[in-house]
Enzyme design. Sequence first.
Site, short mmCIF file in Angstrom:
data_model
loop_
_atom_site.label_atom_id
_atom_site.label_comp_id
_atom_site.label_asym_id
_atom_site.label_seq_id
_atom_site.Cartn_x
_atom_site.Cartn_y
_atom_site.Cartn_z
N ARG A 1 31.14 -2.66 79.67
CA ARG A 1 29.71 -1.80 79.80
C ARG A 1 28.83 -2.16 78.49
NH1 ARG A 1 29.33 2.72 84.14
NH2 ARG A 1 30.99 1.90 85.49
N GLY B 1 20.15 7.49 79.58
CA GLY B 1 20.68 8.74 80.32
C GLY B 1 21.62 9.46 79.34
N HIS C 1 12.99 21.69 74.23
CA HIS C 1 14.26 21.03 74.43
C HIS C 1 14.31 19.90 73.48
CE1 HIS C 1 13.37 22.86 78.47
NE2 HIS C 1 14.55 23.21 78.27
N ARG D 1 13.12 3.41 80.06
CA ARG D 1 14.35 3.72 80.60
C ARG D 1 15.29 2.60 80.51
NH1 ARG D 1 18.68 5.92 83.05
NH2 ARG D 1 19.51 5.02 85.00
N MET E 1 18.85 6.96 89.25
CA MET E 1 18.46 8.27 89.46
C MET E 1 17.30 8.92 88.67
SD MET E 1 22.47 10.08 89.95
CE MET E 1 21.66 11.38 90.67
N GLU E 2 16.63 8.01 87.95
CA GLU E 2 15.56 8.45 87.18
C GLU E 2 14.11 7.96 87.12
OE1 GLU E 2 18.75 7.49 86.13
OE2 GLU E 2 19.55 9.66 85.53
N GLY F 1 19.30 2.09 81.35
CA GLY F 1 20.37 2.56 82.25
C GLY F 1 21.13 1.79 83.18
N SER F 2 21.83 2.39 83.94
CA SER F 2 22.86 1.60 84.87
C SER F 2 22.57 1.77 86.24
CB SER F 2 24.29 1.88 84.68
OG SER F 2 24.57 3.32 84.83
N ARG G 1 20.99 20.93 72.95
CA ARG G 1 21.80 20.81 73.97
C ARG G 1 22.63 19.45 73.78
NH1 ARG G 1 20.06 23.96 79.06
NH2 ARG G 1 18.74 25.56 77.98
N ARG H 1 25.00 6.99 74.13
CA ARG H 1 24.43 5.54 74.46
C ARG H 1 23.32 5.49 73.23
NH1 ARG H 1 26.34 2.47 78.68
NH2 ARG H 1 28.56 2.31 78.36
N SER I 1 26.20 -1.67 87.03
CA SER I 1 27.44 -1.40 86.86
C SER I 1 28.38 -1.42 88.01
CB SER I 1 27.29 0.00 86.02
OG SER I 1 26.67 0.97 86.88
N ASP I 2 27.66 -1.33 89.18
CA ASP I 2 28.50 -1.02 90.42
C ASP I 2 28.00 -1.64 91.35
OD1 ASP I 2 27.64 1.87 89.41
OD2 ASP I 2 27.28 1.50 91.71
#
Length: 238
Positions: free
Chosen positions: A217, A20, A4, A87, A180-181, A89-90, A43, A24, A203-204
């Site tokens: 962001r 993610g 990949h 990582r 989620m990671e 991320g948010s 991909r 970004r 972020s939330d």
Amino acid sequence: MSTHIGAKLGDIAETVLLPGDPYRAKWAAETFLNDVVCVNQVRGMLGFTGTWKGNRVTIQGSGMGMPSLSIYVNELISEFDAQTLIRIGSCGAMQPEVKLRDVIIAMTATSRSTPSSGIFKELNFAPCADWGLLEASVAAARKLGSPTHVGGIYSSDTFYDERHDLMTEMMRHGVLGVEMEAAELYAVAARHGRRALAVLTVSDHLLTEEALPADQREKSFGDMVEITLEAAFGVAQP
Ligand code: HPA
């Protein structure tokens, strides 16, 4: 080349930042690195290698969720010999003292399951961050003046989670935020003896239901990139 990742051997640096979102990755590479080369387009999961203060670094998109991140992290380690994987991320905040735009540095990551769960079977493995990276990132966040929280997070398999009872239990047990990671990143890195960390921007907010507008962001994301680059190369060299 791996299944990949279309990069050639040697195209990927020992230190890899993993947002993610592949766009970004492009933004961060173009904003923070010099001599940037695009090393992966398979991909559309863009990856870039460049230098930061003379240090080689790759910024590779991981996709959303642990199955996707697991593919990239496994290939980065096994095929490209990545040593340090961070990582960026948010996340959604799960405690009242955690505010929008704050940084969460994930000491541990709880999950219901990860792609590594099949290996652990009945074992309740506790995925945790590399201490040296964690310590260095906290120092870097303080230096930058970013409001920062350090503690446990939840790595969920679902963005639209219907298990409100589990969220309540995690809030009761002090979990700072949900993404989620990270749990799979920490598990795979532990298995291969590599350094891993997750640095997240809020972020939330799950309690107040506030969310960061899209145009705000970028700045928060930029702080995270700076924190992780400092942590990887600055304060605490392995
Ligand atoms: N849930 C899961 N992942 C997330 C969230 C969330 O609320 N916010 C950002 N990543």
